[in-house]
Design a protein around this motif. Structure first.
Motif, PDB file in Angstrom:
ATOM      1  N   GLY A 119       0.829  -1.212   0.000  1.00  0.00           N
ATOM      2  CA  GLY A 119       0.000   0.000   0.000  1.00  0.00           C
ATOM      3  C   GLY A 119       0.855   1.249   0.000  1.00  0.00           C
ATOM      4  O   GLY A 119       1.635   1.492  -0.916  1.00  0.00           O
ATOM      5  N   THR A 120       0.757   2.045   1.059  1.00  0.00           N
ATOM      6  CA  THR A 120       1.554   3.264   1.175  1.00  0.00           C
ATOM      7  C   THR A 120       2.997   2.991   1.580  1.00  0.00           C
ATOM      8  O   THR A 120       3.820   3.906   1.599  1.00  0.00           O
ATOM      9  CB  THR A 120       0.950   4.206   2.226  1.00  0.00           C
ATOM     10  OG1 THR A 120       0.959   3.546   3.497  1.00  0.00           O
ATOM     11  CG2 THR A 120      -0.484   4.593   1.862  1.00  0.00           C
ATOM     12  N   GLY A 121       3.307   1.750   1.936  1.00  0.00           N
ATOM     13  CA  GLY A 121       4.638   1.404   2.435  1.00  0.00           C
ATOM     14  C   GLY A 121       4.725   1.417   3.948  1.00  0.00           C
ATOM     15  O   GLY A 121       5.812   1.283   4.519  1.00  0.00           O
ATOM     16  N   ALA A 141       3.442   3.560  -6.709  1.00  0.00           N
ATOM     17  CA  ALA A 141       4.120   4.844  -6.885  1.00  0.00           C
ATOM     18  C   ALA A 141       4.213   5.601  -5.567  1.00  0.00           C
ATOM     19  O   ALA A 141       5.243   6.217  -5.252  1.00  0.00           O
ATOM     20  CB  ALA A 141       3.391   5.682  -7.934  1.00  0.00           C
ATOM     21  N   GLN A 142       3.134   5.555  -4.774  1.00  0.00           N
ATOM     22  CA  GLN A 142       3.142   6.260  -3.497  1.00  0.00           C
ATOM     23  C   GLN A 142       4.118   5.614  -2.518  1.00  0.00           C
ATOM     24  O   GLN A 142       4.848   6.302  -1.804  1.00  0.00           O
ATOM     25  CB  GLN A 142       1.744   6.290  -2.902  1.00  0.00           C
ATOM     26  CG  GLN A 142       1.642   7.146  -1.649  1.00  0.00           C
ATOM     27  CD  GLN A 142       0.227   7.249  -1.133  1.00  0.00           C
ATOM     28  OE1 GLN A 142      -0.407   6.228  -0.865  1.00  0.00           O
ATOM     29  NE2 GLN A 142      -0.284   8.463  -0.999  1.00  0.00           N
ATOM     30  N   ALA A 143       4.124   4.273  -2.475  1.00  0.00           N
ATOM     31  CA  ALA A 143       5.054   3.580  -1.587  1.00  0.00           C
ATOM     32  C   ALA A 143       6.501   3.872  -1.986  1.00  0.00           C
ATOM     33  O   ALA A 143       7.369   4.048  -1.121  1.00  0.00           O
ATOM     34  CB  ALA A 143       4.787   2.077  -1.618  1.00  0.00           C
ATOM     35  N   THR A 144       6.761   3.922  -3.287  1.00  0.00           N
ATOM     36  CA  THR A 144       8.105   4.236  -3.766  1.00  0.00           C
ATOM     37  C   THR A 144       8.510   5.642  -3.346  1.00  0.00           C
ATOM     38  O   THR A 144       9.639   5.880  -2.888  1.00  0.00           O
ATOM     39  CB  THR A 144       8.163   4.111  -5.300  1.00  0.00           C
ATOM     40  OG1 THR A 144       7.810   2.770  -5.679  1.00  0.00           O
ATOM     41  CG2 THR A 144       9.554   4.421  -5.828  1.00  0.00           C
ATOM     42  N   GLU A 145       7.573   6.581  -3.482  1.00  0.00           N
ATOM     43  CA  GLU A 145       7.845   7.965  -3.080  1.00  0.00           C
ATOM     44  C   GLU A 145       8.072   8.067  -1.580  1.00  0.00           C
ATOM     45  O   GLU A 145       9.002   8.750  -1.123  1.00  0.00           O
ATOM     46  CB  GLU A 145       6.668   8.853  -3.500  1.00  0.00           C
ATOM     47  CG  GLU A 145       6.831  10.316  -3.126  1.00  0.00           C
ATOM     48  CD  GLU A 145       5.640  11.152  -3.539  1.00  0.00           C
ATOM     49  OE1 GLU A 145       5.575  12.327  -3.112  1.00  0.00           O
ATOM     50  OE2 GLU A 145       4.774  10.644  -4.272  1.00  0.00           O
ATOM     51  N   ASN A 146       7.233   7.396  -0.798  1.00  0.00           N
ATOM     52  CA  ASN A 146       7.380   7.448   0.653  1.00  0.00           C
ATOM     53  C   ASN A 146       8.692   6.827   1.115  1.00  0.00           C
ATOM     54  O   ASN A 146       9.353   7.340   2.026  1.00  0.00           O
ATOM     55  CB  ASN A 146       6.209   6.733   1.325  1.00  0.00           C
ATOM     56  CG  ASN A 146       4.906   7.485   1.182  1.00  0.00           C
ATOM     57  OD1 ASN A 146       4.899   8.683   0.909  1.00  0.00           O
ATOM     58  ND2 ASN A 146       3.792   6.784   1.363  1.00  0.00           N
ATOM     59  N   SER A 158      12.108   8.701   3.001  1.00  0.00           N
ATOM     60  CA  SER A 158      12.332   8.266   4.383  1.00  0.00           C
ATOM     61  C   SER A 158      13.827   8.131   4.675  1.00  0.00           C
ATOM     62  O   SER A 158      14.646   8.101   3.753  1.00  0.00           O
ATOM     63  CB  SER A 158      11.653   6.908   4.620  1.00  0.00           C
ATOM     64  OG  SER A 158      12.431   5.864   4.066  1.00  0.00           O
ATOM     65  N   PRO A 159      14.189   8.007   5.960  1.00  0.00           N
ATOM     66  CA  PRO A 159      15.599   7.747   6.304  1.00  0.00           C
ATOM     67  C   PRO A 159      16.042   6.325   5.980  1.00  0.00           C
ATOM     68  O   PRO A 159      17.214   6.002   6.153  1.00  0.00           O
ATOM     69  CB  PRO A 159      15.630   7.974   7.831  1.00  0.00           C
ATOM     70  CG  PRO A 159      14.366   8.663   8.175  1.00  0.00           C
ATOM     71  CD  PRO A 159      13.365   8.226   7.151  1.00  0.00           C
ATOM     72  N   PHE A 160      15.113   5.492   5.498  1.00  0.00           N
ATOM     73  CA  PHE A 160      15.398   4.070   5.302  1.00  0.00           C
ATOM     74  C   PHE A 160      15.467   3.690   3.824  1.00  0.00           C
ATOM     75  O   PHE A 160      15.372   2.517   3.472  1.00  0.00           O
ATOM     76  CB  PHE A 160      14.325   3.222   5.998  1.00  0.00           C
ATOM     77  CG  PHE A 160      13.891   3.769   7.326  1.00  0.00           C
ATOM     78  CD1 PHE A 160      14.780   3.820   8.388  1.00  0.00           C
ATOM     79  CD2 PHE A 160      12.608   4.255   7.513  1.00  0.00           C
ATOM     80  CE1 PHE A 160      14.393   4.335   9.617  1.00  0.00           C
ATOM     81  CE2 PHE A 160      12.206   4.767   8.734  1.00  0.00           C
ATOM     82  CZ  PHE A 160      13.104   4.819   9.788  1.00  0.00           C
ATOM     83  N   ALA A 161      15.612   4.681   2.940  1.00  0.00           N
ATOM     84  CA  ALA A 161      15.507   4.449   1.496  1.00  0.00           C
ATOM     85  C   ALA A 161      16.478   3.383   0.991  1.00  0.00           C
ATOM     86  O   ALA A 161      16.136   2.599   0.092  1.00  0.00           O
ATOM     87  CB  ALA A 161      15.736   5.762   0.753  1.00  0.00           C
ATOM     88  N   GLU A 162      17.659   3.317   1.564  1.00  0.00           N
ATOM     89  CA  GLU A 162      18.660   2.357   1.085  1.00  0.00           C
ATOM     90  C   GLU A 162      18.329   0.930   1.478  1.00  0.00           C
ATOM     91  O   GLU A 162      18.895  -0.011   0.927  1.00  0.00           O
ATOM     92  CB  GLU A 162      20.040   2.738   1.613  1.00  0.00           C
ATOM     93  CG  GLU A 162      20.565   4.063   1.053  1.00  0.00           C
ATOM     94  CD  GLU A 162      21.972   4.350   1.533  1.00  0.00           C
ATOM     95  OE1 GLU A 162      22.505   3.543   2.336  1.00  0.00           O
ATOM     96  OE2 GLU A 162      22.530   5.378   1.106  1.00  0.00           O
ATOM     97  N   ARG A 163      17.397   0.748   2.426  1.00  0.00           N
ATOM     98  CA  ARG A 163      17.089  -0.597   2.911  1.00  0.00           C
ATOM     99  C   ARG A 163      15.705  -1.084   2.507  1.00  0.00           C
ATOM    100  O   ARG A 163      15.337  -2.217   2.808  1.00  0.00           O
ATOM    101  CB  ARG A 163      17.220  -0.654   4.436  1.00  0.00           C
ATOM    102  CG  ARG A 163      18.615  -0.394   4.929  1.00  0.00           C
ATOM    103  CD  ARG A 163      18.763  -0.738   6.404  1.00  0.00           C
ATOM    104  NE  ARG A 163      18.112   0.238   7.273  1.00  0.00           N
ATOM    105  CZ  ARG A 163      17.107  -0.027   8.085  1.00  0.00           C
ATOM    106  NH1 ARG A 163      16.595  -1.251   8.130  1.00  0.00           N
ATOM    107  NH2 ARG A 163      16.575   0.903   8.851  1.00  0.00           N
ATOM    108  N   VAL A 164      14.927  -0.254   1.824  1.00  0.00           N
ATOM    109  CA  VAL A 164      13.572  -0.629   1.414  1.00  0.00           C
ATOM    110  C   VAL A 164      13.473  -0.573  -0.105  1.00  0.00           C
ATOM    111  O   VAL A 164      13.733   0.467  -0.716  1.00  0.00           O
ATOM    112  CB  VAL A 164      12.517   0.305   2.041  1.00  0.00           C
ATOM    113  CG1 VAL A 164      11.122  -0.079   1.552  1.00  0.00           C
ATOM    114  CG2 VAL A 164      12.576   0.240   3.569  1.00  0.00           C
ATOM    115  N   ALA A 165      13.097  -1.692  -0.723  1.00  0.00           N
ATOM    116  CA  ALA A 165      12.892  -1.765  -2.175  1.00  0.00           C
ATOM    117  C   ALA A 165      11.429  -2.095  -2.447  1.00  0.00           C
ATOM    118  O   ALA A 165      10.880  -3.025  -1.841  1.00  0.00           O
ATOM    119  CB  ALA A 165      13.793  -2.830  -2.791  1.00  0.00           C
ATOM    120  N   VAL A 166      10.793  -1.345  -3.333  1.00  0.00           N
ATOM    121  CA  VAL A 166       9.377  -1.529  -3.639  1.00  0.00           C
ATOM    122  C   VAL A 166       9.251  -2.118  -5.039  1.00  0.00           C
ATOM    123  O   VAL A 166       9.875  -1.619  -5.985  1.00  0.00           O
ATOM    124  CB  VAL A 166       8.603  -0.205  -3.542  1.00  0.00           C
ATOM    125  CG1 VAL A 166       7.110  -0.445  -3.723  1.00  0.00           C
ATOM    126  CG2 VAL A 166       8.876   0.483  -2.202  1.00  0.00           C
TER     127      VAL A 166
END
Length: 232
Positions: A38-40, A66-71, A75-83
């Protein structure tokens, strides 16, 4: 889609590899999967709770993806979360997962919305329970855990189905709005180990006549969500 209170409880309650006392269990919970992100929300909460975890989040709806990717990127966790934009039935990974989180659709015979995205989020047509369980069995490590949020009736039906695939509930949290209200959601933890499940309850609100609304969050709810709710 809106962020719901019960989904926040799932994100705060589920074991994501974090030990009691704030330390992290590096031997487990290193790689997590959020099915239907969903939103991530769940992916980002898991990343916040476990600073060593790598999280993959799968979403079928294009706008939600798209929203989950943007969120995630913000975030501070962008390097550890892949959508990933995919049906979980078609999702493939070279990794097996220590933890899987799911807030799945659960309506089967209810009236449809005019919004296709709402239908995908709430109705099981795109993700029948049988196909969901098959995906979990395919993607989860033998010592992994699967955490899922459903209404009580659907939670019971899913538990019956999951056991046919060798998955057994080891922990359950039943949610209610007030002590006088029936339970409206159940968070279930599944594993491949057949053991007697631990049953717990959580009440979200209590009566507070002195407050403006007449109700307030319970101390238990505030403690569980204090790292995520800005109002606490």
């Amino acid at each position: 889609m809106k962020v719901c209170t019960d989904a926040c409880v799932l994100g705060a309650y589920a074991d994501v590899g974090e030990r009691a006392g704030g330390t992290v269990n590096n031997a487990s919970g290193e790689r997590l999967l959020d099915i239907g992100t969903g939103t991530g929300l769940l992916a980002l909460m898991a990343a916040q709770r476990n600073p060593t975890a790598t999280i993959d989040a799968v979403e079928i709806d294009e706008n939600a993806f798209a929203q989950a990717t943007e969120n995630s990127a913000a975030s501070p966790f962008a390097e550890r979360v892949a959508v990933f934009h995919s049906r979980i039935q078609d999702f493939w990974s070279e990794h097996m997962y220590d933890r899987i989180l799911t807030n799945p659709p659960f309506y089967t015979n209810h009236l449809r919305s005019s919004d296709a995205a709402v239908n995908r989020a709430l109705h099981t047509d795109e993700l029948p329970f049988g196909e969901l369980v098959e995906a979990v069995v395919r993607l989860m490590k033998p010592d992994g855990q699967w955490w899922v949020l459903l209404p009580p009736y659907e939670a019971g039906k899913l538990a019956e189905l999951a056991q046919k695939f060798g998955l057994h509930p080891f922990r359950r949290l039943s949610l209610q709005h007030h002590e006088q209200k029936p339970f409206f959601r159940v968070i279930s933890g599944f594993s491949f180990v057949n053991a007697e499940p631990l049953d717990e309850t959580l009440t979200i609100y209590e009566h507070k006549p002195q407050s403006k609304s007449g109700v307030a969050y319970t101390a238990e709810f505030r403690k569980l969500l204090q790292d995520f709710y800005l109002i606490f």
